[in-house]
Design an enzyme around this catalytic site. Structure first.
Site, PDB file in Angstrom:
ATOM      1  NE  ARG B  16       8.004 -12.519   4.660  1.00 32.80           N
ATOM      2  CZ  ARG B  16       7.631 -12.523   3.399  1.00 32.80           C
ATOM      3  NH1 ARG B  16       7.641 -11.398   2.695  1.00 32.80           N
ATOM      4  NH2 ARG B  16       7.218 -13.640   2.831  1.00 32.80           N
ATOM      5  CG  HIS B 217       3.865 -17.035  -1.053  1.00 37.51           C
ATOM      6  ND1 HIS B 217       4.214 -16.889   0.274  1.00 37.51           N
ATOM      7  CD2 HIS B 217       3.629 -15.785  -1.520  1.00 37.51           C
ATOM      8  CE1 HIS B 217       4.202 -15.586   0.593  1.00 37.51           C
ATOM      9  NE2 HIS B 217       3.856 -14.905  -0.493  1.00 37.51           N
ATOM     10  CG  HIS B 219       0.275 -12.188  -2.774  1.00 44.08           C
ATOM     11  ND1 HIS B 219       0.797 -10.976  -2.399  1.00 44.08           N
ATOM     12  CD2 HIS B 219       1.179 -13.106  -2.352  1.00 44.08           C
ATOM     13  CE1 HIS B 219       1.961 -11.148  -1.794  1.00 44.08           C
ATOM     14  NE2 HIS B 219       2.217 -12.428  -1.759  1.00 44.08           N
ATOM     15  CB  CYS B 250       4.435  -7.809  -3.025  1.00 43.89           C
ATOM     16  SG  CYS B 250       6.124  -7.643  -3.612  1.00 43.89           S
ATOM     17  CG  ASN B 261       0.342 -12.764   1.590  1.00 44.68           C
ATOM     18  OD1 ASN B 261       0.531 -11.565   1.429  1.00 44.68           O
ATOM     19  ND2 ASN B 261       1.273 -13.663   1.399  1.00 44.68           N
TER      20      ASN B 261
END
Lengths: 321, 321
Positions: B16, B217, B219, B250, B261
């Site tokens: 994703r 989460h 990056h 992003c 990420n």
């Protein structure tokens, strides 16, 4: 969180670490261009080349021309790497090169054999000869260190106990000559360290030698470089080697296409964002990193140079943290 | 050192995160090939696509075909990202997609406007509508989270105090509907976090909500990904999102050419080398990472896939740590 050092000393090794491993040939002028760019970043120490056997390290065949060609910033200590009297004499030919001996032992005998073609005993004997030679010439012998301090592709893991033994041997050698060792370097030459083994290894050395300042030399082959540096900061380590753009690696470590040393700009960024002073200008480091990437002619692994600093964004937004 | 969690749950978001930002077009078959490869690594959760506006995210135009084409491993929870009822309905069309609602608020209103074209108030209202819709359809609403939790390219730094306020707002919203939130995600959507801000932010949230499991989460745009994950581990965080080969980024965060990420294989490597179980097969992850690199057609930033695992070396040397 208050245990972080207030100031961190970052020594640049990109030109030496980088050009020894790049396929090249890279023109001497280009190497000089990178070093001159690094001389405008606030760095106080730059290792610019190695005086070693050019048959084994072809990228260093022009070491003398590089040393000769740089624009010397008098605020900076420039140095070269060397392993024997021949190399030392080559370095001493340059007045602007700072020359001192670092007593370096190895945590792995197999790596020593691969790197310098000597076993432990032979290396200790060679090191003794070198110490004698340096002392006779009034060359300072104030630094010591261990290579392959956390593990080795030729031997496996290095436990904290074995690391302390290697430190013991090194400091015994220093004691034989009544030397005053001012800092002790632990090099993760083949990227075996994790934050946990950094904490264990540094912790064990500090337990036994609480007053000895420790320096970390970290590689990023397995992506742990900055995390290991952070673990070092948590243990109070306040001096690091690093490499602009993340250039480097180890030519005898049998990696292929892997990331190099921990990158100067990413390390400086982390320190600065955590309120730790380094005396470095991040924008100037990013410019030098871009020079490095052009000079080596391929993508380099450092991140801040591509992602951009946060200070630049804060200034654009006109906000302060 | 004993505060590290014993087991860390790693959720894969590479398909994703990666395909939403890659220039592409990447053939649907290739996307499916990567997901199938990831399905053989021990991962228990893989986010495979987004059901979003294909005009804004062209790389997700084939989301339904991707969801339709994968070989389903019954041990794995596959999911998709969606932001509104339309996306939710698209996801619900696939029996093998796990569908639940994560209540996501933003620490930065400017990012919210850039990302979803809504201000705080409009977003809260939209979120209320979505919660109502989900509850009517018996769709679980058990997760919550904050985007831009540590800083934002449109607003600047997010203090620990402001982060806690955003968490408060999110949990108030959950309370309005008497929801039982089982875990709370903090997303460093634009790579502003450092290990220090992770410790401060996670620490502040844990101080106020000590029993709420936190997910990170992260990056890696500025090279802090793994160090931030390590800081999370030190704070007891035991669940992370990550991305195979370090794919991602992003699309609305205004970076150019920066790392994506935090990478699944580097994170799994760190955990495993520190004695933390993940249930993941590092060799299989390295194979999936190589597939990812081929599928996107350019170098990817993860390191262990290039540097190699240490277990492989230990086995060759026949040594154990």
């Amino acid at each position: 969180m208050s245990d972080y050092p207030k100031f961190v000393h970052i020594s640049e090794e990109g030109p030496r670490e980088g050009f020894q491993i790049e396929k090249g040939p890279i023109p001497t002028d280009e190497k000089i261009r990178l070093i001159n760019s690094l001389s405008n970043t606030g760095l106080k120490h730059i290792q610019i080349c190695s005086f070693v056997n050019p048959k084994r390290v072809p990228g260093m065949a022009d070491a003398a021309a590089v040393a000769d060609g740089i624009i010397v910033n008098p605020k900076i200590e420039y140095s070269a790497l060397w392993f024997n009297e021949r190399g030392l004499k080559q370095a001493m030919a340059f007045q602007h090169l700072s020359v001192d001996l670092k007593i370096t032992l190895y945590a792995s005998e197999h790596f020593l054999i691969s790197n310098l073609n000597r076993d432990f005993k032979q290396h200790q004997e060679k090191t003794r000869e070198l110490i004698k030679f340096c002392l006779e010439k009034n060359i300072p012998v104030t630094r010591a260190g261990i290579n392959a301090a956390f593990g080795c592709n030729f031997e496996g893991d290095v436990s904290a106990e074995n690391l302390v033994q290697a430190v013991d041997s090194t400091l015994s050698l220093a004691e034989e000559f009544e030397l005053n060792i001012e800092s002790f370097s632990l090099a993760d030459s083949m990227a075996w360290a994790t934050p946990l083994s950094i904490k264990r290894g540094v912790g064990a050395v500090k337990d036994k030698y609480p007053d000895m300042p420790i320096r970390l030399h970290l590689h990023n082959t397995r992506g742990m470089g900055i995390a290991n540096a952070y673990a070092g900061l948590e243990m109070g380590v306040d001096r690091f080697d690093s490499s602009i753009a993340g250039l480097g690696g180890c030519p005898f470590a049998k990696h292929q296409g892997a990331a190099g040393n921990v990158s100067t700009e990413d390390l400086a960024f982390m320190c600065s964002e955590m309120g730790i002073e380094t005396g470095l200008d991040l924008d100037a480091l990013i410019r030098a990193s871009n020079v490095a990437t052009k000079v080596v002619g391929h993508d380099t692994p450092a991140c801040v140079s591509k992602g951009g600093s946060l200070e630049a964004i804060r200034q654009r937004l006109d906000v302060t943290p």
